[in-house]
Design a protein around this motif. Structure first.
Motif, PDB file in Angstrom:
ATOM      1  N   ASN A   1       0.819  -1.209   0.000  1.00 10.91           N
ATOM      2  CA  ASN A   1       0.000   0.000   0.000  1.00 10.91           C
ATOM      3  C   ASN A   1       0.860   1.270   0.000  1.00 10.91           C
ATOM      4  N   ASP A   2       1.940   1.287   0.787  1.00 11.39           N
ATOM      5  CA  ASP A   2       2.791   2.472   0.830  1.00 11.39           C
ATOM      6  C   ASP A   2       3.644   2.625  -0.420  1.00 11.39           C
ATOM      7  N   LEU A   3       3.749   1.536  -1.215  1.00 15.20           N
ATOM      8  CA  LEU A   3       4.446   1.630  -2.492  1.00 15.20           C
ATOM      9  C   LEU A   3       3.463   1.793  -3.643  1.00 15.20           C
ATOM     10  N   GLY A   4       2.201   2.065  -3.302  1.00 15.53           N
ATOM     11  CA  GLY A   4       1.212   2.380  -4.319  1.00 15.53           C
ATOM     12  C   GLY A   4       0.575   1.182  -4.993  1.00 15.53           C
TER      13      GLY A   4
ATOM     14  N   LEU B   1      13.686   0.330  -6.408  1.00 16.81           N
ATOM     15  CA  LEU B   1      13.918   1.300  -7.477  1.00 16.81           C
ATOM     16  C   LEU B   1      12.707   1.475  -8.377  1.00 16.81           C
ATOM     17  N   ASP B   2      11.835   0.460  -8.394  1.00 16.88           N
ATOM     18  CA  ASP B   2      10.636   0.544  -9.233  1.00 16.88           C
ATOM     19  C   ASP B   2       9.541   1.401  -8.600  1.00 16.88           C
ATOM     20  N   PHE B   3       9.738   1.806  -7.345  1.00 14.24           N
ATOM     21  CA  PHE B   3       8.646   2.489  -6.649  1.00 14.24           C
ATOM     22  C   PHE B   3       9.067   3.803  -5.969  1.00 14.24           C
ATOM     23  N   LEU B   4      10.307   3.892  -5.534  1.00 16.67           N
ATOM     24  CA  LEU B   4      10.737   5.027  -4.723  1.00 16.67           C
ATOM     25  C   LEU B   4      11.711   5.916  -5.489  1.00 16.67           C
TER      26      LEU B   4
ATOM     27  N   SER C   1       2.946   8.210  -2.394  1.00 18.98           N
ATOM     28  CA  SER C   1       1.930   9.260  -2.292  1.00 18.98           C
ATOM     29  C   SER C   1       2.513  10.573  -1.767  1.00 18.98           C
ATOM     30  N   GLY C   2       3.823  10.553  -1.428  1.00 15.64           N
ATOM     31  CA  GLY C   2       4.473  11.751  -0.913  1.00 15.64           C
ATOM     32  C   GLY C   2       4.458  11.856   0.595  1.00 15.64           C
ATOM     33  N   THR C   3       3.896  10.887   1.281  1.00 18.61           N
ATOM     34  CA  THR C   3       3.836  10.903   2.747  1.00 18.61           C
ATOM     35  C   THR C   3       5.214  10.614   3.333  1.00 18.61           C
TER      36      THR C   3
END
Length: 762
Positions: free
Chosen positions: A76-79, A92-95, A128-130
């Motif tokens: 969820n935190d990685l979208g 690297l695929d998410f952040l 999400s920028g959190t």
């Protein structure tokens, strides 16, 4: 904070088992429900149910840092919706690359060394920028051959605790600044900077409420300066944007959409160019509930604040209130220390400080100031006959009347008892004592009696009657006692060497008259240099008196006398004509673009035919008007702004250039300055002399240069003597300079030689 464990294994580590065992009751209930339902098809389903119910991150990665297992919290935190969507992919695929590479570096270090990382804290910015703080444990995962095949990780969200820690640290640092008497501007700036580092996409602002119920700029380091200037001084009210309304209502105001909220109807056009869409403001209150200002947050999104953001708004407002209230208390204490409690007038301590400042001011401008020592006549009879309460009331009324009898530029001081001092910024007006006596003589109704006051006064003038504070006060006091001895209710001027001084003035006046007829006045010229190109573009004409007995006499020794007697008018006309002729002569001999700068006295400028004199001098010499620059002082302009503006506009229409001389030493109305038809500000040499070693003078010089830039005026510095000063002026954006660093003022022929020698003709 990172702690490393020496070994890892395939069994469930103790620290991980402890966390799972400590999972909340809801997890245990959910597991029991799954088992009773009979829906557990395989052991893998049970494992998936366990890891997805965990509120903490749980994941397994291979040696290449690719996810093999990840629970829903990670996904969820990685979208992503589920952990399956992460399998085979890396951080690297998410952040953001910087964060992802740091995580991967930690993974590789564990795989390389076999050492675990236990409970180390790291900051993660989710897709999400959190911003999320995690307490992370990572362990090497081994196969049956004890080979490290991957990494097992568990991360717990510690954002609330970490924020609380950071908040406490930040509060402590700011409170320490307040306790150590840091400047209010620095404290408010630090509050904004601290709040902005805790949030994404938020810009902070603090405004201060003045006595006129207007909000003034306090701190907003990242708001556009033009916006800060636009809102500076706006009144508070029921529909005055977020901040003005918050101060008016004394409550937090949340505007989620500036473009549509009616509170911003009169102000949204000010904000529109900058892209901010929402603004939340809280009044800053004293401990007694008095509104001191506002704290606000601006966002470029249409939204309301989060609970955390509102908590920060409250924290910032509370700390700002402490800082502002402390500053106000310091001002009150300072006022009490330097003002008389009974009358509210400055006291003896402030008298000496202010008189010392006025002496420096008069010295800088080669001007005078006057000091009057005043004693109420027969005041002891009032105190003894009517009582001290009546005496105090009389003193208060007398103080008010003295203040009303002088100008706002003058200072009335109570030095003690029934003694007062008046400081006149310039020479005291001839009728000042008559006006004072008339005011004091008006009836005073006290304790059933009608009283009429009289006073005795002594007057001294700087620099004639003394060159320092103590001497002037001593002589003024002596003159006052002389007035009392002469029968009270009168004025005496200090008379030491009065005859000799009068004779000296008469001799000076005669000398000036003779100097005009005998052509003893000469002009010397100091080059004015463009800082960027190094080209000499003009010269300032400076007056010298070649006295047959005393040699060279500088203007500060005779110009004031010439002003007082009116001789300055004839001298000024000669200077103007001579300078114009000389400049035209230079132009005819090859200095085609050379200009000349001429100082204008107040008495000249006030003449009805002054513009005509300038026109005549230009016509007689043939000098183009744009090559003549007339220098006028701030005080000259401010004496009669409307008249000065009319005169300057007529000169500008002719094409003549105008400069404000000795800028920074007078009392300019900056809003009026904006409308004056001037082209140049001349920075007084007193600000240049100590640069760059005196930071105060350097700051003032930079401010004048910046002001000139904002008003589209050129700036020229006078009195430049060192390469360091030139470098400072260049770096600060100054346009031009003059001074001994390039050349002192020289006679006309030497000026031509200087141009040839330096190879810098215009």
């Amino acid at each position: 904070m990172r702690e490393k464990a020496p070994h890892g294994n395939t069994e469930l580590p103790a620290v991980l088992a402890e966390r799972l065992a400590g999972a909340n009751e809801g997890l245990q209930v959910e597991l029991a429900r799954i088992i009773r339902s009979g829906n557990v098809i395989a052991e893998g389903d049970l494992l998936r149910a366990i890891v997805d119910i965990l509120p903490d991150y749980l994941f397994v990665k291979d040696r290449a840092s690719r996810f093999l297992i990840a629970n829903r919290a990670v996904a969820n935190d990685l979208g992503r919706e589920s952990g399956e969507e992460l399998i085979g992919r890396s951080d690297l695929d998410f952040l953001e690359p910087e964060i992802a590479n740091q995580i991967i570096a930690d993974d590789r270090r564990i795989i390389r060394t076999g050492e675990a990382l236990i409970d180390f804290e790291e900051l993660l910015i989710t897709t999400s920028g959190t911003r999320k703080w995690l307490s992370t444990t990572k362990l090497p995962l081994r196969n049956s051959a004890q080979e490290i095949v991957g990494v097992l990780g568990l991360c717990r969200d510690i954002t609330d605790r970490k924020r609380a820690d950071i908040l406490r640290t930040g509060e402590g640092r700011i409170l320490e600044m307040i306790a150590t008497d840091a400047a209010l501007e620095e404290v408010l700036h630090e509050i904004i900077a601290f709040i902005e580092t805790q949030l994404d996409g938020i810009t902070g602002s603090i405004l201060l409420l003045d006595e006129q119920m207007r909000l003034r700029h306090g701190a907003a380091p990242n708001l556009p300066e033009s916006y800060c200037q636009a809102i500076n001084g706006l009144p508070i009210g029921p529909s005055a944007g977020s901040c003005g309304t918050a101060a008016f209502r004394r409550e937090t105001v949340i505007v989620s959409d500036i473009a549509t909220d009616p509170l911003w109807a009169d102000y949204r056009s000010l904000m529109a160019p900058y892209g901010y869409r929402s603004c939340w403001s809280r009044p800053v209150l004293s401990h007694q509930g008095q509104v001191l200002g506002t704290f606000a947050m601006y966002s470029r999104q249409i939204r309301t604040p989060t609970a955390f953001e509102m908590m920060l708004v409250g924290t910032a407002g509370r700390i700002a209130g402490i800082a502002i209230e402390r500053r106000l208390a310091e001002r009150r204490i300072h006022h009490m220390a330097h003002h008389d409690a009974l009358t509210g007038l400055p006291n003896r301590a402030l008298l000496k400080d202010r008189l010392a400042q006025l002496i420096l001011y008069a010295e800088r401008l080669s001007s005078t100031l006057a000091v009057a020592f005043i004693d109420l006549d027969n005041f002891k009879l009032i105190n003894d006959g009517l009582g001290h309460d009546a005496g105090d009331e009389v003193l208060q009324i007398a103080a008010q009347r003295m203040r009303a009898s002088v100008t706002e530029r003058d200072t009335v001081v109570r030095v003690g008892g029934d003694e007062f001092v008046i400081l006149f910024l310039d020479s005291a007006a001839d009728d000042w004592f008559d006006r004072l006596r008339a005011k004091l003589g008006e009836p005073i109704a006290v304790a059933g009696h009608s009283l009429h006051l009289t006073c005795s006064a002594g007057l001294v003038t700087y620099p004639f009657d003394g060159g320092d504070v103590e001497t002037l006060l001593t002589h003024a006091d002596a003159a006052m006692y002389s007035a009392k001895e002469a029968g009270r209710d009168n004025l005496k001027r200090y008379s030491a060497e009065l005859k000799e001084r009068t004779q000296a003035r008469l001799k000076l006046q005669e000398g000036i008259r003779n100097a005009l007829s005998r052509e003893e006045f000469k002009l010397v010229y100091q080059p004015q240099v463009d800082l960027r190109s190094g080209v000499v573009f003009a010269a300032e004409a400076l007056l010298r008196w070649q006295h047959p007995q005393h040699g060279i006499i500088y203007p500060n020794q005779f110009i004031r006398e010439a002003e007082d007697t009116g001789q300055i008018v004839e001298i000024g006309a000669w200077v103007l004509a001579t300078a114009c002729n000389q400049c035209k002569s230079w132009q005819s001999t090859g200095l085609a673009r050379m200009g000349v700068s001429v100082n204008v006295s107040a008495r000249q400028f006030r003449q009805d035919n002054w513009v005509k004199q300038v026109e005549s001098a230009l016509q007689a010499s043939g000098l183009p008007p744009e090559c003549l620059d007339l220098e006028v002082t701030e005080s000259l302009i401010m004496e009669d702004v409307q008249r000065a503006t009319r005169t300057m506009l007529r000169l500008k229409e002719m094409g003549v250039q105008l400069s404000v001389d000795d800028f920074g030493t007078g009392y300019s109305n900056l809003s009026a300055l904006r409308n004056f038809p001037v082209t140049r500000l001349k920075i007084d040499q007193t600000f240049i002399r100590a640069i760059p070693h005196n930071e105060g003078d350097a700051t003032l010089a930079r401010a004048i240069i910046l002001l000139g830039q904002q008003l589209n005026l050129r700036t020229i510095a006078e009195g430049v003597e060192t390469a360091e000063q030139v470098d400072f002026l260049k770096a600060s954006g100054c346009d031009e300079y003059q001074g001994h660093f390039f050349s002192p003022a020289v006679p006309p022929r030497e000026f031509i030689a200087l141009m040839k020698e330096t190879g810098r003709p215009p």
